[in-house]
Write a protein that holds these residues in place. Structure first.
Motif, PDB file in Angstrom:
ATOM      1  N   MET A 146      23.019  20.980 -31.742  1.00 39.35           N
ATOM      2  CA  MET A 146      22.022  20.807 -30.690  1.00 39.35           C
ATOM      3  C   MET A 146      22.497  21.614 -29.477  1.00 39.35           C
ATOM      4  O   MET A 146      23.694  21.689 -29.244  1.00 39.35           O
ATOM      5  CB  MET A 146      21.889  19.330 -30.300  1.00 39.35           C
ATOM      6  N   PRO A 147      21.625  22.217 -28.733  1.00 44.65           N
ATOM      7  CA  PRO A 147      20.164  22.123 -28.860  1.00 44.65           C
ATOM      8  C   PRO A 147      19.560  23.173 -29.792  1.00 44.65           C
ATOM      9  O   PRO A 147      18.361  23.137 -30.056  1.00 44.65           O
ATOM     10  CB  PRO A 147      19.683  22.342 -27.431  1.00 44.65           C
ATOM     11  N   SER A 148      20.368  24.089 -30.317  1.00 44.77           N
ATOM     12  CA  SER A 148      19.838  25.201 -31.117  1.00 44.77           C
ATOM     13  C   SER A 148      19.055  24.732 -32.344  1.00 44.77           C
ATOM     14  O   SER A 148      17.980  25.252 -32.627  1.00 44.77           O
ATOM     15  CB  SER A 148      20.970  26.129 -31.565  1.00 44.77           C
ATOM     16  N   ILE A 149      19.582  23.751 -33.089  1.00 48.41           N
ATOM     17  CA  ILE A 149      18.910  23.319 -34.322  1.00 48.41           C
ATOM     18  C   ILE A 149      17.553  22.694 -33.995  1.00 48.41           C
ATOM     19  O   ILE A 149      16.582  22.870 -34.731  1.00 48.41           O
ATOM     20  CB  ILE A 149      19.823  22.394 -35.180  1.00 48.41           C
ATOM     21  N   GLY A 150      17.459  22.000 -32.861  1.00 52.89           N
ATOM     22  CA  GLY A 150      16.191  21.430 -32.429  1.00 52.89           C
ATOM     23  C   GLY A 150      15.190  22.499 -32.035  1.00 52.89           C
ATOM     24  O   GLY A 150      13.984  22.369 -32.293  1.00 52.89           O
ATOM     25  N   ASP A 151      15.682  23.573 -31.418  1.00 52.16           N
ATOM     26  CA  ASP A 151      14.822  24.702 -31.060  1.00 52.16           C
ATOM     27  C   ASP A 151      14.318  25.426 -32.311  1.00 52.16           C
ATOM     28  O   ASP A 151      13.151  25.799 -32.395  1.00 52.16           O
ATOM     29  CB  ASP A 151      15.565  25.696 -30.169  1.00 52.16           C
ATOM     30  N   ILE A 152      15.211  25.622 -33.279  1.00 51.77           N
ATOM     31  CA  ILE A 152      14.819  26.283 -34.531  1.00 51.77           C
ATOM     32  C   ILE A 152      13.736  25.458 -35.225  1.00 51.77           C
ATOM     33  O   ILE A 152      12.713  25.995 -35.662  1.00 51.77           O
ATOM     34  CB  ILE A 152      16.042  26.479 -35.454  1.00 51.77           C
ATOM     35  N   ALA A 153      13.945  24.150 -35.319  1.00 52.64           N
ATOM     36  CA  ALA A 153      12.956  23.277 -35.960  1.00 52.64           C
ATOM     37  C   ALA A 153      11.608  23.389 -35.260  1.00 52.64           C
ATOM     38  O   ALA A 153      10.565  23.531 -35.915  1.00 52.64           O
ATOM     39  CB  ALA A 153      13.449  21.822 -35.958  1.00 52.64           C
ATOM     40  N   ALA A 154      11.609  23.348 -33.942  1.00 51.36           N
ATOM     41  CA  ALA A 154      10.359  23.428 -33.180  1.00 51.36           C
ATOM     42  C   ALA A 154       9.640  24.746 -33.452  1.00 51.36           C
ATOM     43  O   ALA A 154       8.428  24.766 -33.690  1.00 51.36           O
ATOM     44  CB  ALA A 154      10.647  23.265 -31.685  1.00 51.36           C
ATOM     45  N   ARG A 155      10.381  25.821 -33.443  1.00 46.73           N
ATOM     46  CA  ARG A 155       9.748  27.133 -33.668  1.00 46.73           C
ATOM     47  C   ARG A 155       9.210  27.245 -35.085  1.00 46.73           C
ATOM     48  O   ARG A 155       8.165  27.863 -35.297  1.00 46.73           O
ATOM     49  CB  ARG A 155      10.733  28.244 -33.351  1.00 46.73           C
ATOM     50  N   ALA A 161      24.158  33.309 -36.609  1.00 43.31           N
ATOM     51  CA  ALA A 161      22.949  32.926 -35.863  1.00 43.31           C
ATOM     52  C   ALA A 161      22.800  31.415 -35.726  1.00 43.31           C
ATOM     53  O   ALA A 161      22.049  30.945 -34.877  1.00 43.31           O
ATOM     54  CB  ALA A 161      21.712  33.506 -36.542  1.00 43.31           C
ATOM     55  N   LEU A 162      23.524  30.636 -36.541  1.00 42.50           N
ATOM     56  CA  LEU A 162      23.459  29.179 -36.450  1.00 42.50           C
ATOM     57  C   LEU A 162      24.510  28.596 -35.503  1.00 42.50           C
ATOM     58  O   LEU A 162      24.578  27.387 -35.317  1.00 42.50           O
ATOM     59  CB  LEU A 162      23.570  28.548 -37.848  1.00 42.50           C
ATOM     60  N   ARG A 163      25.295  29.460 -34.870  1.00 38.13           N
ATOM     61  CA  ARG A 163      26.209  29.018 -33.802  1.00 38.13           C
ATOM     62  C   ARG A 163      25.378  28.477 -32.648  1.00 38.13           C
ATOM     63  O   ARG A 163      24.205  28.830 -32.520  1.00 38.13           O
ATOM     64  CB  ARG A 163      27.011  30.191 -33.248  1.00 38.13           C
ATOM     65  N   PRO A 164      25.996  27.690 -31.770  1.00 39.10           N
ATOM     66  CA  PRO A 164      25.265  27.288 -30.565  1.00 39.10           C
ATOM     67  C   PRO A 164      24.759  28.537 -29.825  1.00 39.10           C
ATOM     68  O   PRO A 164      25.507  29.502 -29.644  1.00 39.10           O
ATOM     69  CB  PRO A 164      26.311  26.540 -29.733  1.00 39.10           C
ATOM     70  N   GLY A 165      23.488  28.520 -29.458  1.00 39.04           N
ATOM     71  CA  GLY A 165      22.919  29.646 -28.739  1.00 39.04           C
ATOM     72  C   GLY A 165      22.542  30.832 -29.600  1.00 39.04           C
ATOM     73  O   GLY A 165      22.212  31.903 -29.079  1.00 39.04           O
ATOM     74  N   GLY A 166      22.578  30.675 -30.935  1.00 37.40           N
ATOM     75  CA  GLY A 166      22.224  31.778 -31.828  1.00 37.40           C
ATOM     76  C   GLY A 166      20.768  32.197 -31.665  1.00 37.40           C
ATOM     77  O   GLY A 166      19.943  31.447 -31.154  1.00 37.40           O
ATOM     78  N   ARG A 167      20.454  33.383 -32.120  1.00 39.81           N
ATOM     79  CA  ARG A 167      19.102  33.937 -31.965  1.00 39.81           C
ATOM     80  C   ARG A 167      18.195  33.531 -33.132  1.00 39.81           C
ATOM     81  O   ARG A 167      18.575  33.659 -34.297  1.00 39.81           O
ATOM     82  CB  ARG A 167      19.161  35.455 -31.866  1.00 39.81           C
ATOM     83  N   TYR A 168      16.977  33.116 -32.801  1.00 43.46           N
ATOM     84  CA  TYR A 168      16.008  32.684 -33.802  1.00 43.46           C
ATOM     85  C   TYR A 168      15.659  33.814 -34.765  1.00 43.46           C
ATOM     86  O   TYR A 168      15.580  33.595 -35.978  1.00 43.46           O
ATOM     87  CB  TYR A 168      14.748  32.153 -33.106  1.00 43.46           C
ATOM     88  N   ILE A 177       7.856  24.945 -36.823  1.00 41.72           N
ATOM     89  CA  ILE A 177       6.611  24.185 -36.982  1.00 41.72           C
ATOM     90  C   ILE A 177       5.584  24.506 -35.894  1.00 41.72           C
ATOM     91  O   ILE A 177       4.509  23.920 -35.867  1.00 41.72           O
ATOM     92  CB  ILE A 177       6.860  22.663 -37.053  1.00 41.72           C
ATOM     93  N   GLY A 178       5.918  25.403 -34.988  1.00 47.78           N
ATOM     94  CA  GLY A 178       4.989  25.783 -33.933  1.00 47.78           C
ATOM     95  C   GLY A 178       4.905  24.782 -32.795  1.00 47.78           C
ATOM     96  O   GLY A 178       3.909  24.734 -32.078  1.00 47.78           O
ATOM     97  N   ALA A 179       5.946  23.969 -32.609  1.00 47.95           N
ATOM     98  CA  ALA A 179       5.966  22.983 -31.528  1.00 47.95           C
ATOM     99  C   ALA A 179       6.501  23.622 -30.246  1.00 47.95           C
ATOM    100  O   ALA A 179       7.267  24.581 -30.295  1.00 47.95           O
ATOM    101  CB  ALA A 179       6.825  21.784 -31.918  1.00 47.95           C
ATOM    102  N   ARG A 180       6.118  23.065 -29.122  1.00 48.33           N
ATOM    103  CA  ARG A 180       6.572  23.603 -27.831  1.00 48.33           C
ATOM    104  C   ARG A 180       7.925  23.051 -27.405  1.00 48.33           C
ATOM    105  O   ARG A 180       8.693  23.719 -26.725  1.00 48.33           O
ATOM    106  CB  ARG A 180       5.548  23.290 -26.750  1.00 48.33           C
ATOM    107  N   ALA A 181       8.194  21.803 -27.772  1.00 49.03           N
ATOM    108  CA  ALA A 181       9.439  21.157 -27.355  1.00 49.03           C
ATOM    109  C   ALA A 181      10.383  21.033 -28.550  1.00 49.03           C
ATOM    110  O   ALA A 181       9.939  20.812 -29.677  1.00 49.03           O
ATOM    111  CB  ALA A 181       9.146  19.773 -26.779  1.00 49.03           C
ATOM    112  N   PRO A 182      11.690  21.163 -28.311  1.00 47.00           N
ATOM    113  CA  PRO A 182      12.648  21.033 -29.407  1.00 47.00           C
ATOM    114  C   PRO A 182      12.643  19.626 -30.006  1.00 47.00           C
ATOM    115  O   PRO A 182      12.361  18.651 -29.310  1.00 47.00           O
ATOM    116  CB  PRO A 182      13.997  21.335 -28.765  1.00 47.00           C
ATOM    117  N   LEU A 183      12.941  19.552 -31.289  1.00 46.41           N
ATOM    118  CA  LEU A 183      13.142  18.254 -31.930  1.00 46.41           C
ATOM    119  C   LEU A 183      14.537  17.770 -31.542  1.00 46.41           C
ATOM    120  O   LEU A 183      15.462  18.580 -31.443  1.00 46.41           O
ATOM    121  CB  LEU A 183      13.037  18.376 -33.448  1.00 46.41           C
ATOM    122  N   MET A 184      14.669  16.483 -31.311  1.00 41.60           N
ATOM    123  CA  MET A 184      15.942  15.928 -30.866  1.00 41.60           C
ATOM    124  C   MET A 184      16.681  15.303 -32.057  1.00 41.60           C
ATOM    125  O   MET A 184      16.311  14.232 -32.515  1.00 41.60           O
ATOM    126  CB  MET A 184      15.712  14.897 -29.766  1.00 41.60           C
TER     127      MET A 184
END
Length: 168
Positions: free
Chosen positions: A113-122, A84-91, A124-131
């Motif tokens: 990236m961009p998956s790890i940034g998306d995971i971080a955002a989700r 699931a931590l591959r690029p494009g893995g499912r949250y 913490i409840g953020a709308r945009a991925p962390l870069m």
């Protein structure tokens, strides 16, 4: 109740995809990438990072990053590869992996990236991925593993700052 910590880490500087590494999954950290990740470990220690477990993407550069973190931070358990931590893995699959940790309360997730940034955002409840820069790390405090709700972003440190922390 004791806190749970999730450290999200983008893999270090890796070799370019090309004739030597035609398959993206096989790209290793460069010599500079290895040296930089090792130089970040003292900075992570200064931030009081302790790990019970490291979960990593199975791609070579992420596994190498995970190994540097696990050994440098004296994590007793070896890194565990999580698809699931591959690029494009499912949250939801990342959350399921966190749910299988048992008593572990401090875990690093090493990915891309961009998956790890998306995971971080989700987380913490953020709308945009962390870069995340390559080698960047953030710490999220959560109510449980897996978290039942949004966690709190405690810190987000770029690699250069981690290396500077470790040199002081």
């Amino acid at each position: 109740m004791a806190s749970n910590f999730i450290y999200l880490v983008r893999h270090g500087l890796a070799a370019d995809q090309g004739s030597e590494f035609p398959n993206d999954e096989d790209r290793p950290l460069t010599t500079e990438g290895i040296e930089r990740m090792r130089a970040q470990v003292p900075g992570l220690r200064d931030l009081d990072v302790r790990l019970d477990r490291v979960l990593t993407s199975p791609l070579v550069r992420a596994v190498q990053t995970a190994e540097i973190l696990a050994s440098g931070l004296e994590c007793a358990a070896p890194p565990v590869m999580v698809d699931a931590l591959r690029p494009g893995g499912r949250y939801d699959a990342v959350l399921a992996a966190l749910g299988r940790l048992g008593a572990d309360r401090s875990v690093a997730l090493v990915g891309h990236m961009p998956s790890i940034g998306d995971i971080a955002a989700r987380l913490i409840g953020a709308r945009a991925p962390l870069m995340f820069k390559k080698g960047g790390v953030c710490c999220i405090e959560a109510d449980a593993l897996p978290p039942a709700g949004p966690g709190e972003l405690r810190w987000f440190v770029p690699p250069r700052a981690l290396r500077a922390l470790g040199r002081r």
